[in-house]
Motif scaffolding. Structure first.
Motif, PDB file in Angstrom:
ATOM      1  N   UNK A  45      55.727  32.477  -0.575  1.00 63.68           N
ATOM      2  CA  UNK A  45      56.407  31.929   0.608  1.00 63.68           C
ATOM      3  C   UNK A  45      57.866  32.410   0.645  1.00 63.68           C
ATOM      4  N   UNK A  79      53.060  32.806  10.243  1.00 57.05           N
ATOM      5  CA  UNK A  79      51.681  32.559   9.815  1.00 57.05           C
ATOM      6  C   UNK A  79      51.644  31.507   8.697  1.00 57.05           C
ATOM      7  N   UNK A  80      52.654  31.560   7.834  1.00 56.80           N
ATOM      8  CA  UNK A  80      52.744  30.568   6.761  1.00 56.80           C
ATOM      9  C   UNK A  80      53.134  29.199   7.326  1.00 56.80           C
ATOM     10  N   UNK A  82      52.765  28.007  10.165  1.00 52.64           N
ATOM     11  CA  UNK A  82      51.762  27.441  11.074  1.00 52.64           C
ATOM     12  C   UNK A  82      50.715  26.599  10.339  1.00 52.64           C
ATOM     13  N   UNK A  83      50.598  26.754   9.016  1.00 53.35           N
ATOM     14  CA  UNK A  83      49.630  25.923   8.279  1.00 53.35           C
ATOM     15  C   UNK A  83      50.343  24.918   7.374  1.00 53.35           C
ATOM     16  N   UNK A  84      51.641  24.844   7.465  1.00 54.26           N
ATOM     17  CA  UNK A  84      52.371  23.864   6.649  1.00 54.26           C
ATOM     18  C   UNK A  84      52.741  22.651   7.513  1.00 54.26           C
ATOM     19  N   UNK A  85      53.381  21.673   6.875  1.00 54.88           N
ATOM     20  CA  UNK A  85      53.573  20.391   7.585  1.00 54.88           C
ATOM     21  C   UNK A  85      54.763  20.422   8.544  1.00 54.88           C
ATOM     22  N   UNK A 132      48.665  31.965  15.893  1.00 58.02           N
ATOM     23  CA  UNK A 132      48.194  31.504  14.572  1.00 58.02           C
ATOM     24  C   UNK A 132      47.441  30.187  14.707  1.00 58.02           C
ATOM     25  N   UNK A 133      47.966  29.288  15.507  1.00 57.75           N
ATOM     26  CA  UNK A 133      47.283  27.995  15.678  1.00 57.75           C
ATOM     27  C   UNK A 133      45.921  28.196  16.346  1.00 57.75           C
ATOM     28  N   UNK A 135      44.124  30.806  16.167  1.00 54.52           N
ATOM     29  CA  UNK A 135      43.318  31.423  15.118  1.00 54.52           C
ATOM     30  C   UNK A 135      42.711  30.352  14.203  1.00 54.52           C
ATOM     31  N   UNK A 136      43.542  29.395  13.812  1.00 55.43           N
ATOM     32  CA  UNK A 136      43.083  28.308  12.939  1.00 55.43           C
ATOM     33  C   UNK A 136      41.953  27.514  13.608  1.00 55.43           C
ATOM     34  N   UNK A 139      38.761  29.563  13.738  1.00 58.77           N
ATOM     35  CA  UNK A 139      38.111  29.636  12.422  1.00 58.77           C
ATOM     36  C   UNK A 139      37.374  28.338  12.128  1.00 58.77           C
ATOM     37  N   UNK A 140      38.037  27.229  12.469  1.00 59.79           N
ATOM     38  CA  UNK A 140      37.455  25.918  12.214  1.00 59.79           C
ATOM     39  C   UNK A 140      36.169  25.745  13.021  1.00 59.79           C
TER      40      UNK A 140
ATOM     41  N   UNK B  31      48.152  13.515   6.614  1.00 64.32           N
ATOM     42  CA  UNK B  31      48.266  14.414   7.771  1.00 64.32           C
ATOM     43  C   UNK B  31      46.907  15.049   8.080  1.00 64.32           C
ATOM     44  N   UNK B 107      52.546  26.121  -4.060  1.00 66.97           N
ATOM     45  CA  UNK B 107      53.142  27.354  -3.521  1.00 66.97           C
ATOM     46  C   UNK B 107      52.834  27.523  -2.036  1.00 66.97           C
ATOM     47  N   UNK B 109      51.598  24.958   0.248  1.00 63.90           N
ATOM     48  CA  UNK B 109      51.943  23.864   1.173  1.00 63.90           C
ATOM     49  C   UNK B 109      53.431  23.536   1.123  1.00 63.90           C
ATOM     50  N   UNK B 462      41.190  22.464   7.059  1.00 63.23           N
ATOM     51  CA  UNK B 462      41.373  23.921   7.051  1.00 63.23           C
ATOM     52  C   UNK B 462      42.828  24.340   6.809  1.00 63.23           C
ATOM     53  N   UNK B 463      43.785  23.532   7.245  1.00 63.33           N
ATOM     54  CA  UNK B 463      45.185  23.915   7.002  1.00 63.33           C
ATOM     55  C   UNK B 463      45.510  23.868   5.520  1.00 63.33           C
ATOM     56  N   UNK B 470      46.842  30.923   0.173  1.00 64.65           N
ATOM     57  CA  UNK B 470      47.865  31.947   0.441  1.00 64.65           C
ATOM     58  C   UNK B 470      48.198  32.830  -0.768  1.00 64.65           C
ATOM     59  N   UNK B 501      36.647  33.116   5.264  1.00 65.93           N
ATOM     60  CA  UNK B 501      37.529  32.504   6.265  1.00 65.93           C
ATOM     61  C   UNK B 501      38.994  32.782   5.925  1.00 65.93           C
ATOM     62  N   UNK B 505      41.986  34.828   8.257  1.00 68.85           N
ATOM     63  CA  UNK B 505      43.321  34.356   8.652  1.00 68.85           C
ATOM     64  C   UNK B 505      44.437  35.255   8.120  1.00 68.85           C
ATOM     65  N   UNK B 506      44.340  35.650   6.847  1.00 67.07           N
ATOM     66  CA  UNK B 506      45.475  36.351   6.227  1.00 67.07           C
ATOM     67  C   UNK B 506      45.330  37.877   6.188  1.00 67.07           C
TER      68      UNK B 506
END
Lengths: 172, 548
Positions: A45, A79-80, A82-85, A132-133, A135-136, A139-140, B31, B107, B109, B462-463, B470, B501, B505-506
């Protein structure tokens, strides 16, 4: 010395501060770890953030900005995030911070054209965030179907109309 | 690394400052995207586990029994008495922080409570408060709890346990770096056992466990459908090779019983790996008269009981031995799976062993004794195949995999749980010409988890999965960019599903393959027709034009 030259001259300081600010959007204990730029594989990151910010800033310094290239350069950081809080605004908010950092480093000096470029970059960041969202969610939605349903389908254990067949039935 | 650290240096690193304690008092924020749905009551009931009811983690009321604190307290007490490792791991951590930045979930999250040390502290703080003399004394002094690092077990603390113990894949990367050898995965295992005492499981674990217990596999596929799937693969393989590879089912007196995770039979792209096994067994039958049988009853190599409690793990594992005994085979061969092998290598023998009715595994074709499987009587298929290749027993045409530029993901459990590192690589190198390793700090013992193991490969989280994966994806991207790698090989069924999957994404240009898919493509079956397609029905390298 014009504004761009001043930016060039203070590039390292600006990028360092921008990186620090962006990393500080994480909780304090995390920022302490992610802020250390050691091996890129031990700290993906921190490393992607640093790399992405530097590349984007260099693109902003070009005479004519290429918004597609900027969006691509922002991909790894967005991209990172977009999947974090982060909320959407928190995820892309680091872009606007660049204005404040430049103003501080250049002791109050600012430039309307360059601010405009930063605004364009913010829009590119938001575009990328949305991609990115999407995309998520895609995928889901498709993952479980692809994994199990398709195997059953091939074995003839379940059957379902294909998209093409549905479209064809519409014509008839 | 632990062996590079001398005791004095370690002591110098110990921070004696009491923690600020803010993490202890913050309420957990659950969350969406990060947690898995709650276990369905019917699945909890199947196994007779406690407190089966509908509940929702997002609601304030988790419908706990009135005396839930007493249940947890007694649960911790029982386990401290029964498992010495648990007691040691609770006592011995000096919070040196060596593990802090080694967890893929931390790393990815960026959540500090995913630092292994802090995740363990969630439980350890309650242990200190309730089970140590110092903790009991200190809680009577103002500010003493902060000094001792203890806190009472409140509902908030319990919810925090649930949220974070289901954000750990028990991959044990952190334990590689711990100077004391604390196995943080075991702390998560204990945490999940305690949560299960209150019916706080997730459905992606509870329902597969229930299915496996009733029907024999995680997906709840009945014997006839299991057979139908393999029959279907037989037809596909016949179309590709011209050879009928029809497998044997439930054959009494066969040499070897083969058990693989049901994901290989029902979930793409594992299904192609499964076809690879079938081609291999046909080859060995024709060339060396090796008699391998599949079982429609022991139709699951995986064991999600492992993610529930040690008792549940034992119940599911028992069927492998029971079926081997019923069929009267010599020993068991196991497919490409991850946690299945940790269960077999570390727990099976003491849970359900000794399996005296089975023979010590010897490869009848090469004469190799699998010394490591002497006690469990169960051999990993990559050990078996690598041994066959080493002795020149397989005819392989590498050119059929010439369009694969490979890298290899060490699955956490085979790598760190049983030291299986070189056999899969040996097979790749003998079935494919292009193989590039990812950077050393991301493979072998230091491999990064896929981010979806230990029952976390659900859709709703999934998030969490994309963030946790990652560090692995980052290393794949590096070899993709540098060497043009287009294929990620792996020996785990969860990996085959999860990494597909993750790559989308990556690193979208990379496909996921099982190692025996490569074997299935390369192996030259006696009497086969000239192949035009690989097992995915894509044209073989050099046959593209013929396809058009």
């Amino acid at each position: 010395m014009n504004f761009n030259q001043k930016l060039e001259q203070n590039k390292k300081q600006i990028i360092d501060q921008w990186f620090l600010h962006t990393i500080n959007s994480y909780p304090q204990e995390t920022a302490r770890v992610l802020g250390k730029l050691k091996n890129r594989f031990d700290n993906p990151v921190g490393s992607a953030t640093a790399h992405s910010l530097e590349e984007s800033f260099n693109l902003l310094l070009q005479k004519e900005i290429d918004i597609d290239k900027i969006e691509t350069a922002l991909d790894s950081i967005i991209r990172i995030r977009a999947v974090q809080s982060f909320s959407a605004s928190q995820a892309v908010g680091f872009v606007f911070e660049l204005k404040k950092i430049i103003k501080t480093v250049l002791e109050g000096e600012r430039d309307n054209d360059f601010d405009g470029k930063i605004d364009e970059m913010a829009l590119a960041a938001f575009n990328r965030f949305m991609k990115c969202r999407e995309n998520i969610f895609l995928l889901k939605a498709t993952e479980s179907k692809r994994r199990i349903h398709s195997a059953f389908e091939r074995a003839g254990l379940v059957t379902e109309l294909k998209e093409k067949e549905l479209l064809d039935s519409d014509k008839s | 690394m632990s062996d590079e650290l001398k005791p004095d240096e370690l002591l110098d690193k110990v921070d004696h400052t009491p923690s600020q304690g803010t993490w202890m008092t913050e309420s957990v924020q659950i969350r969406p995207g990060m947690y898995c749905y709650a276990a369905k009551p019917e699945s909890v009931e199947t196994l007779g586990l406690p407190n089966a009811r509908s509940w929702n983690p997002m609601e304030a009321d988790w419908k706990l029994p009135e005396n839930w604190q007493e249940i947890i307290h007694n649960g911790i007490k029982d386990r401290l008495e029964k498992f010495r490792t648990f007691k040691i791991f609770m006592d011995v951590c000096v919070r040196c922080g060596a593990c802090a930045d080694k967890c893929h979930f931390f790393l990815g999250t960026g959540d500090p409570k995913n630092m292994p040390v802090l995740r363990a502290e969630l439980l350890r703080s309650v242990y200190r408060n309730d089970f140590t003399t110092a903790g009991k004394l200190l809680q009577k002094i103002p500010g003493g709890d902060k000094l001792g690092g203890g806190r009472p077990l409140t509902l908030d603390v319990l919810k925090e346990w649930w949220y974070y113990f289901f954000q750990c894949t028990e991959c044990r990367r952190c334990s590689v770096f711990c100077p004391y050898g604390i196995d943080t995965a075991e702390i998560t295992i204990m945490g999940r056992e305690l949560l299960n005492l209150l019916g706080l499981n997730i459905d992606w674990i509870a329902t597969p466990v229930s299915n496996c217990y009733q029907t024999g596999n995680h997906l709840g596929i009945q014997p006839h459908a299991f057979k139908d799937m393999l029959d279907f693969f037989t037809e596909d393989i016949e179309e590709i090779t011209g050879v009928d590879v029809a497998p044997q089912f439930n054959k009494k007196g066969a040499d070897i019983l083969f058990i693989t995770p049901s994901g290989d039979v029902f979930a793409d792209p594992g299904t192609y790996t499964c076809q690879g096994y079938m081609i291999l067994f046909k080859y060995l039958k024709d060339k060396y008269d090796l008699d391998v049988t599949w079982s429609t009853y022991a139709s699951e190599g995986g064991n999600f009981g492992f993610f529930t409690s040690h008792e549940t793990m034992k119940r599911l594992n028992a069927k492998m031995y029971a079926e081997a005994k019923r069929l009267g085979v010599k020993w068991i061969l196991g497919g490409e799976c991850g946690h299945m092998w940790r269960v077999i290598n570390q727990y099976m023998d003491t849970m359900n062993g000794p399996a005296d009715f089975l023979e010590e595994p010897v490869n009848p074709i090469t004469g190799t004794k699998f010394e490591n499987a002497k006690s469990t009587k169960m051999v990993h298929i990559t050990e078996f195949t690598a041994d066959l290749i080493k002795h020149g027993k397989l005819e392989l045409d590498k050119s059929r995999n010439a369009n694969r530029v490979m890298t290899f993901h060490d699955s956490c459990n085979p790598a760190r749980g049983m030291g299986l590192l070189d056999e899969p690589r040996y097979i790749i190198e003998n079935t494919c010409d292009n193989f590039y390793e990812m950077p050393i700090n991301t493979i072998r013992e230091q491999t990064f988890c896929c981010g979806s193991g230990a029952g976390l490969n659900a859709g709703e989280n999934i998030e969490l999965r994309m963030a946790g994966g990652l560090p692995r994806a980052n290393a794949v991207k590096y070899v993709h960019d540098k060497f043009g790698v287009n294929t990620l090989g792996t020996i785990c069924a969860i990996d085959r599903a999860a990494l597909s999957t993750l790559m989308e994404y990556w690193v979208p240009d990379v496909e996921v393959y099982g190692i025996h898919e490569l074997v299935g493509n390369a192996l030259i079956l006696p009497g086969e027709q000239e192949r035009e397609m690989d097992l995915r029905m894509e044209p073989l390298p050099g046959k593209e034009e013929a396809d058009e």
